[in-house]
Design a protein around this motif. Structure first.
Motif, short mmCIF file in Angstrom:
data_model
loop_
_atom_site.label_atom_id
_atom_site.label_comp_id
_atom_site.label_asym_id
_atom_site.label_seq_id
_atom_site.Cartn_x
_atom_site.Cartn_y
_atom_site.Cartn_z
N UNK A 5 43.45 84.05 -40.79
CA UNK A 5 43.40 82.92 -41.79
C UNK A 5 44.68 83.18 -42.86
N UNK A 6 45.22 84.19 -42.68
CA UNK A 6 46.33 84.34 -43.66
C UNK A 6 47.58 83.34 -43.47
N UNK A 7 47.92 82.88 -44.43
CA UNK A 7 49.10 81.87 -44.56
C UNK A 7 50.40 82.25 -43.88
N UNK A 8 51.02 81.64 -43.31
CA UNK A 8 52.39 81.78 -42.75
C UNK A 8 53.32 81.66 -43.94
N UNK A 9 54.18 82.86 -44.19
CA UNK A 9 55.10 82.95 -45.43
C UNK A 9 56.42 82.48 -44.92
N UNK A 31 55.31 69.88 -34.97
CA UNK A 31 54.53 70.85 -35.06
C UNK A 31 54.91 71.67 -36.35
N UNK A 32 55.92 71.51 -37.03
CA UNK A 32 56.36 72.20 -37.96
C UNK A 32 55.67 71.56 -39.28
N UNK A 33 54.85 70.53 -39.22
CA UNK A 33 54.20 70.06 -40.63
C UNK A 33 52.81 70.61 -40.53
N UNK A 34 52.82 71.83 -41.15
CA UNK A 34 51.59 72.71 -41.24
C UNK A 34 51.13 72.78 -42.55
N UNK A 35 49.95 73.32 -42.96
CA UNK A 35 49.35 73.54 -44.18
C UNK A 35 50.41 74.11 -45.09
N UNK A 36 50.78 75.10 -44.56
CA UNK A 36 52.16 75.81 -45.47
C UNK A 36 53.42 74.96 -45.59
N UNK A 37 53.67 74.11 -44.64
CA UNK A 37 54.72 73.21 -45.01
C UNK A 37 54.61 71.99 -45.97
N UNK A 38 53.30 71.58 -45.99
CA UNK A 38 52.77 70.62 -46.82
C UNK A 38 52.94 71.10 -48.36
N UNK A 39 52.15 72.32 -48.45
CA UNK A 39 52.41 72.94 -49.92
C UNK A 39 53.81 73.32 -50.29
N UNK A 40 54.58 73.89 -49.25
CA UNK A 40 56.05 74.11 -49.52
C UNK A 40 56.92 72.87 -50.16
N UNK A 110 52.14 81.12 -54.01
CA UNK A 110 51.16 80.10 -54.24
C UNK A 110 50.26 80.10 -53.17
N UNK A 111 50.94 80.32 -51.69
CA UNK A 111 49.99 80.21 -50.47
C UNK A 111 49.23 81.32 -50.51
N UNK A 112 49.61 82.52 -51.30
CA UNK A 112 48.55 83.51 -51.32
C UNK A 112 47.46 83.45 -52.55
N UNK A 113 47.51 82.53 -53.30
CA UNK A 113 46.74 82.40 -54.54
C UNK A 113 45.66 81.13 -54.02
N UNK A 114 44.57 81.19 -54.80
CA UNK A 114 43.73 80.17 -54.74
C UNK A 114 44.08 79.01 -54.44
N UNK A 117 44.70 77.83 -50.69
CA UNK A 117 43.72 78.02 -49.50
C UNK A 117 43.44 76.72 -49.31
N UNK A 118 43.12 76.62 -47.90
CA UNK A 118 42.87 75.31 -47.27
C UNK A 118 41.61 74.76 -47.99
N UNK A 119 40.71 75.27 -48.34
CA UNK A 119 39.49 74.82 -48.87
C UNK A 119 39.50 74.61 -50.56
N UNK A 120 40.82 74.85 -51.27
CA UNK A 120 40.88 74.51 -52.52
C UNK A 120 40.24 73.44 -53.21
N UNK A 121 40.56 72.18 -52.46
CA UNK A 121 39.98 70.88 -53.09
C UNK A 121 38.46 70.96 -53.10
N UNK A 122 37.69 71.80 -52.23
CA UNK A 122 36.25 71.66 -52.36
C UNK A 122 35.78 72.44 -53.69
N UNK A 123 36.76 72.88 -54.38
CA UNK A 123 36.08 73.50 -56.00
C UNK A 123 35.81 72.50 -56.71
N UNK A 124 36.46 71.23 -56.52
CA UNK A 124 36.34 70.04 -57.18
C UNK A 124 35.54 69.01 -56.76
#
Length: 149
Positions: A5-9, A31-40, A110-114, A117-124
């Motif tokens: 579950x750890x992000x790729x840094x 294949x490079x369009x990962x969760x981490x790539x989206x946020x980066x 940011x990737x290591x912060x809340x 997280x992939x589920x961060x939008x589910x806080x809202x």
């Protein structure tokens, strides 16, 4: 958190800029369009590309990219407006609070912060609302808590 579950840094600022420019040019391999790539890419756009109005242009940028790599933007897959806009709000919140200065350092923190997280939008959002067709096709206001200003 397990390793799975750890992000790729990111190692270098240039790696993030390459993702962002590849997204804009529609040359980034799918294949490079990962969760981490989206946020980066989002953090790069918000912090280093003042010439791009992220709020007005993000749907088109991602939608066109998805189509360029053979993806489909429909009721079940592809661009998701409410998730994207939740993360844009999260990126802005993170940037307002971070003391990191380098691009990779900021993205990795940011990737290591809340916010990262992939589920961060589910806080809202409730799961039913967030994964609804309406939320995918256009921005819907959260039903659990307001997004950060």
């Amino acid at each position: 958190m397990t390793t799975d579950c750890s992000p790729r840094l990111f190692e270098r600022d240039e790696d993030i800029r390459a993702i962002g420019t590849g997204l804009l040019a529609r040359t980034l391999p799918r294949a490079a369009w990962t969760h981490e790539a989206h946020l980066g890419a989002c953090l790069w756009l918000v912090s280093e590309r003042p010439d791009i109005d992220v709020d007005a242009e993000i749907a088109g940028v991602i939608g066109r990219y998805n189509e360029s790599v053979g993806g489909v933007n429909d009721d079940r897959q592809g661009y998701h407006d409410s998730i994207t806009r939740a993360y844009v709000a999260g990126v802005r919140l993170f940037l307002a609070e971070t003391t990191e200065t380098g691009l990779a350092a900021r993205v990795n923190a940011m990737l290591l912060s809340d916010v990262g997280r992939r589920d961060w939008p589910l806080r809202f959002y409730s799961r039913d609302l967030l994964f609804s067709v309406a939320a995918r096709r256009g921005f819907v206001e959260p039903d659990l808590a307001p997004l950060p200003a």
